[in-house]
Write an enzyme that holds these catalytic residues in place. Structure first.
Site, PDB file in Angstrom:
ATOM      1  N   GLU A  47       0.860  -1.180   0.000  1.00  9.78           N
ATOM      2  CA  GLU A  47       0.000   0.000   0.000  1.00  9.78           C
ATOM      3  C   GLU A  47       0.889   1.221   0.000  1.00  9.78           C
ATOM      4  O   GLU A  47       1.891   1.237   0.721  1.00  9.78           O
ATOM      5  CB  GLU A  47      -0.832   0.099   1.300  1.00  9.78           C
ATOM      6  CG  GLU A  47      -1.985  -0.834   1.438  1.00  9.78           C
ATOM      7  CD  GLU A  47      -2.668  -0.713   2.806  1.00  9.78           C
ATOM      8  OE1 GLU A  47      -2.012  -0.325   3.778  1.00  9.78           O
ATOM      9  OE2 GLU A  47      -3.862  -1.020   2.879  1.00  9.78           O
ATOM     10  N   VAL A  48       0.547   2.204  -0.806  1.00 18.73           N
ATOM     11  CA  VAL A  48       1.077   3.546  -0.584  1.00 18.73           C
ATOM     12  C   VAL A  48      -0.172   4.369  -0.318  1.00 18.73           C
ATOM     13  O   VAL A  48      -1.120   4.316  -1.112  1.00 18.73           O
ATOM     14  CB  VAL A  48       1.838   4.096  -1.814  1.00 18.73           C
ATOM     15  CG1 VAL A  48       2.376   5.490  -1.528  1.00 18.73           C
ATOM     16  CG2 VAL A  48       2.974   3.161  -2.208  1.00 18.73           C
TER      17      VAL A  48
END
Ligand SMILES: Nc1nc2c(ncn2[C@@H]2O[C@H](COP(=O)(O)OP(=O)(O)O)[C@@H](O)[C@H]2O)c(=O)[nH]1
Ligand SMILES: [Mg+2]
Length: 462
Positions: A349-350
């Site tokens: 995830e960013v």
């Protein structure tokens, strides 16, 4: 006798001559190439241990100035997402203490971006071809974050090495490590030697890694026994449930994370297959993105039997949090009546920490938490984050990072298109790409967002 003296004299002359030559070379000056003062500089003094450990090896000061202070429009609002100091230089010092807001005297990114355009395709201005030097441009107020056990050290070492080689050695973003137990010296030494940015180590408080008092222990135990019998993966694990609840509701509010605006989650034993030519944190900020993914798939239904009922309850109680242009069509095939189990795979995830810390997200988490499904079922943080992103964000705030080629057992995202893979020097096998396979939800994501699928996607279907 005369011949003997002459011989001694000869020895003496040779000895004096040898000494003279030795003296000449040892005292001659070596005119080295001057080294720019900015290179090889290290942080001044080692900092005291403040609960988070500083990087053990000294930090190279390799970040580039964003722009001169005289170029900063003083009327601009402070942008907490950009890391700057009073001189307009990238400032890493604010991340040192594990406290504070992380704000600096920043210009708006759009303005900074004018100086250093963010090139995300090979033919756009600012596309970086020199992948050796320190990356130009601003740095976001961002960090990598890893939840790990001490025993994960060698597996996370592999992940860090790849993130550094493919991206971070040119950007030097910080890295926060979190654990429900204290990190040991081996973990700290190995990880801090591999990270090019500052490293911080946090121990999670008990209140974020234990059963809330409203959970009925007997009921939770029976569920675990039943799931173990039915061979549901991690079905009998207490620690896995704490982990999922922690990733769903608490990692972004740990004291060490409060300094940052964006995070990139990294798990042990992941792989990165392509060079990353631009800063994904900048993409998030400049594109107004709050959540991103590389892989999506269907959740194991047995682990989330009542998750959608809880979601519907939340929607009813909090209509004010539901985004107008949401992605319900990604999550449901019948207008929200049932969940189709599609979710973004959250081991990558960013994302925006401000969003996770927002009232909308925390209301959502707390509502789910009260319903008990983290313990009475085995709700994963992936469907929780995904449902939140799908309902609380507008479609335009979710981003698919096609260029970040990634593996977490057992799935691979390998960019579609030979030209892209060659340009990015990828080493993944395109046949392994999961994006367009039947069990992936990425094709649906493209359809819901009316995005064109890359050329050749149909050949990779099954
Ligand atoms: N500190 C700590 N980290 C954990 C624990 N269980 C899992 N993790 C971490 O949580 C993340 C997800 O766990 P993982 O075993 O990879 O789960 P999976 O990807 O769903 O198979 C990884 O970063 C693990 O290192 C635990 O009990 N303690
Ligand atoms: Mg994992």
């Amino acid at each position: 006798m005369v011949a003997g003296n002459a011989r001694y004299l000869r020895y003496i002359v040779i000895a004096v001559f040898t000494l003279a030559i030795f003296y000449f070379f040892s005292s001659a000056r070596y005119d080295s190439v001057p080294i720019p003062s900015s290179l090889g500089r290290t942080d001044a003094a080692p900092k005291p241990n403040t609960g988070s450990s500083e990087n053990i090896r000294s930090q190279p000061q390799v970040q580039q100035p964003i722009e001169k202070i005289d170029k900063i429009d003083k009327t601009d609002k402070i942008d907490p997402a950009i890391k700057t100091d009073k001189t307009g230089k990238v400032d890493k010092s604010k991340a040192d203490t594990g406290t504070g807001t992380g704000t600096g005297t920043g210009s708006s990114l759009k303005k900074t971006a004018g100086n250093t355009p963010l090139g995300t395709t090979p033919d756009s201005p600012g596309w970086e071809t020199d992948l050796v030097s320190v990356a130009p441009g601003p740095r976001m107020n961002a960090t990598f974050v890893t939840l790990a056990r001490n025993s994960d050290v060698w597996d996370i070492a592999r992940s860090i090495r790849q993130i550094e080689d493919r991206f971070n050695r040119r950007y030097n973003y910080d890295w926060v490590f979190l654990n429900d137990k204290p990190f040991d010296d081996t973990f700290k030494t190995v990880t801090s030697s591999l990270c090019s940015g500052k490293t911080h180590y946090g121990e999670i408080g008990r209140e974020h890694w234990s059963f809330p008092d409203f959970i009925d222990q007997d009921k939770a135990k029976k569920v675990r026994e039943d799931m173990a019998e039915r061979k549901i993966i991690y079905g009998d694990s207490v620690s896995y449930r704490h982990m999922c609840r922690f990733e769903s509701g608490f990692f972004f509010r740990q004291p060490l994370m409060m300094n940052y605006e964006y995070y990139w989650r990294v798990e042990p034993s992941i792989e990165l297959f392509c060079d990353i030519h631009y800063d994904p944190f900048r993409v998030m900020h400049e594109g107004g993105k709050k959540y991103s993914f590389v892989l999506s798939l269907y959740e194991y239904a047995e682990t989330i039997k009542t998750l959608w009922d809880s979601t519907k309850k939340f929607i009813k109680n909090h209509p004010e949090h539901i985004a107008e242009d949401n992605s319900m069509k990604f999550l449901s095939d019948d207008g929200g009546e049932t969940y189709n189990n599609c979710h973004f795979w959250s081991n990558f995830e960013v994302g925006s920490l401000s969003w996770l810390r927002s009232k909308a997200y925390t209301d959502f988490f707390e509502s789910l938490d009260r319903d008990g499904g983290f313990f009475y079922e085995r709700w994963g943080d992936a469907p929780v984050h995904s449902i939140a992103a799908g309902l609380l964000l507008n479609k335009s705030e979710i981003h698919f990072f096609n260029d970040i080629a990634y593996y977490h057992v057992p799935f691979t995202h390998c960019p579609t298109g030979e030209k892209t893979r060659t340009k990015l020097r990828c080493h993944c096998n395109p046949k392994d790409n999961f994006d367009w396979k039947g069990y992936s939800c990425t094709s649906r994501y493209f359809d819901v967002n009316k995005m064109d699928k890359p050329e050749g996607w149909e050949d990779q279907k099954d």
